[in-house]
Write a protein that holds these residues in place. Structure first.
Motif, PDB file in Angstrom:
ATOM      1  N   THR A 246      47.347  42.225  38.521  1.00 56.98           N
ATOM      2  CA  THR A 246      47.485  42.341  39.974  1.00 56.98           C
ATOM      3  C   THR A 246      48.835  41.797  40.443  1.00 56.98           C
ATOM      4  N   ARG A 249      51.381  44.505  39.643  1.00 54.38           N
ATOM      5  CA  ARG A 249      51.203  45.598  40.610  1.00 54.38           C
ATOM      6  C   ARG A 249      51.780  45.232  41.968  1.00 54.38           C
ATOM      7  N   ASP A 250      51.458  44.043  42.461  1.00 53.68           N
ATOM      8  CA  ASP A 250      51.883  43.639  43.801  1.00 53.68           C
ATOM      9  C   ASP A 250      53.399  43.515  43.906  1.00 53.68           C
ATOM     10  N   PRO A 429      39.548  36.605  40.203  1.00 52.95           N
ATOM     11  CA  PRO A 429      40.053  37.949  40.545  1.00 52.95           C
ATOM     12  C   PRO A 429      39.009  38.869  41.160  1.00 52.95           C
ATOM     13  N   GLN A 432      39.930  39.629  44.673  1.00 47.18           N
ATOM     14  CA  GLN A 432      41.100  40.406  45.059  1.00 47.18           C
ATOM     15  C   GLN A 432      40.679  41.418  46.132  1.00 47.18           C
ATOM     16  N   LEU A 435      41.346  46.124  43.777  1.00 41.02           N
ATOM     17  CA  LEU A 435      41.617  46.241  42.342  1.00 41.02           C
ATOM     18  C   LEU A 435      41.982  47.678  41.995  1.00 41.02           C
ATOM     19  N   LEU A 438      45.561  49.988  39.305  1.00 42.01           N
ATOM     20  CA  LEU A 438      45.809  49.286  38.051  1.00 42.01           C
ATOM     21  C   LEU A 438      45.793  50.281  36.902  1.00 42.01           C
ATOM     22  N   GLN A 481      46.851  39.797  50.737  1.00 41.64           N
ATOM     23  CA  GLN A 481      45.543  40.412  50.500  1.00 41.64           C
ATOM     24  C   GLN A 481      45.195  41.414  51.605  1.00 41.64           C
ATOM     25  N   ASN A 484      47.161  44.539  50.899  1.00 41.07           N
ATOM     26  CA  ASN A 484      46.728  45.259  49.703  1.00 41.07           C
ATOM     27  C   ASN A 484      45.537  46.171  49.952  1.00 41.07           C
ATOM     28  N   THR A 492      41.077  52.773  40.191  1.00 40.17           N
ATOM     29  CA  THR A 492      41.504  52.485  38.822  1.00 40.17           C
ATOM     30  C   THR A 492      40.560  53.177  37.852  1.00 40.17           C
TER      31      THR A 492
END
Length: 855
Positions: A246, A249-250, A429, A432, A435, A438, A481, A484, A492
């Motif tokens: 993560t 990715r971020d 996680p 999150q 997700l 990913l 967050q 996101n 994913t």
């Protein structure tokens, strides 16, 4: 008695005999009493191995953390058929990883959540220990490797020989975030930490990945394309893999080709039902990872007045480390139409009004709006209530009875992170906000493990980001967050497999059919995602067909590979329903296992010409959902069937507002165990308190002597800005030197707030004193202006100390530095590998006898 090979043998031997004597009796009684399906425990070898592992972990809880770390981080030589080359990921790469984390957190979160940006970068070693691992047979052929103008060591030559293997698996070992090492997990890898708490392990794993894709100067290997790397890990290591994914990715960094998550631990609040249901069928201790008191753990060493868990007394607004207010919010009172005092978070405690047709219309990101208003209620806008009052913050505990005053924790319950950090998305996680986006994930779980429900939820949350939102209390004040949720909406690709009857980290039990199936499937997945381009993987995220389990006895290799980079990460530095019955669909799927001792073996042998394993017919929403998710169950013979519908899984019926909340039942169970440990080790606790005082005095004396010997630092003596300070004293005047890549040390933490367990901020443990001494006299960070020389008396004193040496840096924490075997190279970890091999041979021999009889 500390954890040693001898103490382990004494503790485990009676368990072996007891299991052997009881096995047949228990199996016969169970099969006569009911028509239950077979379980892994019906195999005597699995039953023995399961109880051996459980007994060893139990032994660990009766000893100190340091003792368990030392045993599991003892160097064990690799087998002759493996090529193993140790490497050190340098500080320069660690610094790059730190910079990425600093960018991810941002200044406000670094200050108020992490406790600063320096303390977690302090380490005793000169980098992160790692290993390159491959099988000799895979790299034996080929021309001799050479580098012009350089004489290669055997390890360097091995690394160059491994470059013929394109795919790299970056494996992160598990161990509850505080024990385990390269040595405990090497035998698994060949088949396919409280001293440094969060976020230290994130930095280590991120550094290992950057080391692969951007080799620093001096690295012997070439840059590995990110599309040729697959993350893998078990338990805590799998949780770290997911957290690092993560982060990558971020930040828009290159993502690996995929990840294999074996029993990932992703919810450190223990909020899912299986935590309370499956402890009898798992190797995880019932009361959690307790430990004999030491200078390191628990924190605090002895319970404060009132105990480790007490009724909440906090009435002020919440501060870091404190619970939130007891006062009910206006929203709570309006919602229920009552004016009485409430002690718990009404929104989360009273679930029924969410599912009832009488619920008022409330705009809430945790659920879809309900429209029918009840008498005496009214629609309440989202902005009119403060979500912080509805979802209790750690260390406040969610009570089963909403009218009961809530409890709060006065002790740290997880070694990896402070209690108030447990709901952070990089610690757990599962919280999150998204997700999605990913790389493909292959997620494995045992149906009998305590983490089963959070693993099932994790897989579905990744594959269906919109269907499983994160509760508002987590993202309320988290800008990243919040962003996101809208930014990462692409599902994913996930393959989830739940293995019937298996416990936590099923791959430990190498000889079982379940583990053999898992290793083969992992190999297929790794090969698939690392050998196809993005366009192909978008339409075909997973291998098209299953390979029959155990066609060969030896483990499947990816033709030639993969090679494995294995970092010694700093984790070693640490509303329910009944379980859903398994689907009966596909019970007659043909077996193709050469080793099987299934009662229908003869029938199976007649069908051996059918090599491909058949899938069971799809049920309900099918094995494949939206082209993104494969959902399967695997029985103890390696037969695949579709998983039951989502709505029948208890993990997926939880309200988002109940996920990542510390709840009463698991807290009380932990507290019951901790009370027993506090009573059992009361005398030892008093000794530990004296030891801590001793080391605090020793640290103060060490600092005073260093200042007398010429130690200069901005926090002690003259500062960098002092015009009267002369040129830096040359490192040649001492046995140590200033390291240009070492940014911070224990003296650089002014205005920082390290967690109570972090070695960087402590002075009351032998490891903390050793860290101080190393930074002063041996490997100083750039903030040190001098490296003083030891006084003659200090040299003499060190010469008589078995744990010190005047000519070498003092030994660092066993969580960070491997222990060497000085005498006979016999170690319990190597013995365990031998035991697994023995069980495997016996299982194979028994299967061969069955086949011959059938013929």
């Amino acid at each position: 008695m500390p954890v040693t090979t001898a103490s382990a043998a004494v503790h485990i031997t009676p368990v072996v005999f007891k299991t052997f004597l009881k096995h047949a009796k228990n199996k016969t009684r169970r099969l006569k009493a009911s028509k239950e399906e077979e379980r892994p425990q019906d195999d005597v070898f699995f039953d023995q191995a399961f109880n051996v592992v459980k007994a060893f972990i139990d032994l660990g809880t009766k000893n100190t953390i340091e003792s368990l770390q030392a045993f599991t981080n003892t160097h064990v030589p690799a087998p002759y058929w493996a090529a193993v080359s140790p490497v050190k990921i340098p500080l320069s790469t660690c610094n790059d990883a730190a910079d990425a984390l600093i960018e991810w957190f941002g200044p406000e979160e670094l200050t108020h959540v992490v406790g600063g940006e320096r303390w977690w970068q302090v380490r005793g070693s000169t980098g992160v220990d790692a290993e390159w691992i491959a099988q000799e047979a895979d790299i034996a052929s080929g021309a001799e490797v050479k580098i012009k103008g350089k004489n290669l060591t055997a390890d360097e030559a091995n690394i160059l020989r491994m470059e013929k293997l394109d795919t790299v698996m970056l494996y992160v070992h598990g161990g509850g975030y505080f024990w385990g090492s390269i040595n405990t997990h090497r035998y698994q890898i060949l088949r396919y930490a409280p001293q440094y708490p969060w976020p230290c392990p994130l930095q280590d794993v991120l550094a290992a990945y950057l080391y692969l894709i951007r080799p620093p100067a001096g690295a012997i290997h070439k840059a590995v394309p990110h599309s040729k790397i697959v993350f893998a890990g078990d338990s805590a290591g799998a949780g770290l893999c997911l957290a690092v994914l993560t982060i990558l990715r971020d930040l828009g960094l290159e993502l690996p080709a995929g990840a294999v998550l074996i029993s990932p631990w992703v919810d450190l609040t223990h909020s899912f039902p299986s935590i309370m249901q499956n402890f009898e069928t798992d190797i995880i201790p019932k009361h959690g990872f307790l430990a004999k008191p030491s200078t390191l753990w628990p924190v605090p060493t002895q319970p404060e007045s009132g105990g480790r868990v007490v009724p909440t007394v906090t009435t002020d607004p919440p501060k870091p480390g404190n619970s939130d207010t007891l006062k009910a919010s206006p929203f709570s009172q309006e919602r229920t139409g009552k004016g009485s005092k409430f002690y718990g978070p009404v929104e989360t405690l009273q679930m029924d009004d969410r599912n009832s047709p009488d619920s008022p219309t409330v705009s809430h990101p945790d659920s879809s709006p309900r429209t029918k208003a009840a008498e005496g209620t009214e629609t309440i806008p989202e902005e009119d209530h403060n979500i912080n009052h509805h979802e209790p913050k750690p260390p406040k505990v969610l009570m089963e009875n909403p009218n009961t005053p809530p409890l709060e924790l006065r002790s740290q319950i997880q070694m990896y992170a402070a209690t108030e950090q447990l709901t952070h998305p990089l610690v757990s996680p599962i919280l999150q906000s998204s997700l999605g986006n990913l790389p493909p994930l292959y997620i494995l779980a045992g149906d009998g493990e305590v983490l089963r429900d959070e693993i099932i939820y994790l897989a579905h949350k990744a594959a269906h980001p919109a269907d499983y939102p994160t509760r508002s209390g987590v993202i309320h004040d988290a800008a990243r967050q919040k962003a996101n949720v809208q930014k990462f909406t692409t599902p994913t690709n996930v393959r989830l497999q739940v293995f019937d009857g298996m416990c936590h980290v099923l791959t430990v039990f190498l000889f079982t059919k379940s583990a053999k199936y898992a290793y083969r499937s992992i190999a297929e997945f790794v090969k698939h995602v690392s050998t196809h381009d993005d366009e192909y993987l978008r339409n075909n995220p997973f291998p098209a067909h299953d390979t029959p389990s155990n066609v060969e006895e030896k483990p499947d290799r990816l033709e030639r590979g993969p090679r494995t980079m294995y970092p010694q990460n700093s984790e070693t530095r640490q509303a329910t329903s009944e379980p859903c019955p398994s689907s009966s669909v596909g019970k007659d799927t043909p077996q193709t296992d050469a080793d099987t001792d299934h009662p229908l073996l003869a029938k199976t042998l007649l069908k051996r010409m059918q090599i491909q394993t058949k899938r069971s017919p799809e049920i309900d929403d099918g094995t494949i959902l939206q082209g993104q998710m494969v959902r399967e169950r695997i029985d103890i013979h390696g037969t695949v069937r579709a998983m039951e519908p989502r709505e029948t899984l208890q993990a997926l019926n939880m309200m988002p507002c109940h996920i990542g909340i510390i709840k009463e039942a698991p807290v009380q169970r932990w507290n019951d165990g901790q009370k027993k440990w506090d009573a059992r080790f009361a005398a030892n606790t008093k000794k530990v308190l004296k030891q801590k005082a001793h080391y605090e005095a020793k640290a103060e004396r060490l600092i005073k002597n260093a200042l007398d010997q010429g130690f200069v630092h901005q926090s002690y003596g003259l500062s960098h800005e002092d015009d009267q300070f002369p040129d830096k004293v040359s490192a040649d005047t001492s046995i140590g030197r200033i390291q240009s890549d070492r940014r911070w040390g224990p003296f650089d933490l002014r205005n920082e707030k390290p967690p109570a367990t972090a070695i960087a901020g402590r002075r009351d443990t032998p490891e903390a004193v050793a860290l101080l001494k190393k930074h002063i006299y041996h490997t100083a960070p750039v903030t040190h202006l001098t490296v003083p020389k030891l006084k003659q008396m200090d040299v003499i004193r060190a010469a008589f100390d078995p744990h010190d040496d005047p000519n070498k840096p003092p030994r660092q924490s066993v969580s960070e530095e491997q222990t060497k075997i000085h005498f006979i190279p016999i170690h319990g970890l190597r013995m365990w590998d031998g035991i697994l091999g023995y069980f495997g041979k016996k299982s194979k021999a028994r299967a061969a006898n069955g086949i011959n009889a059938a013929k």
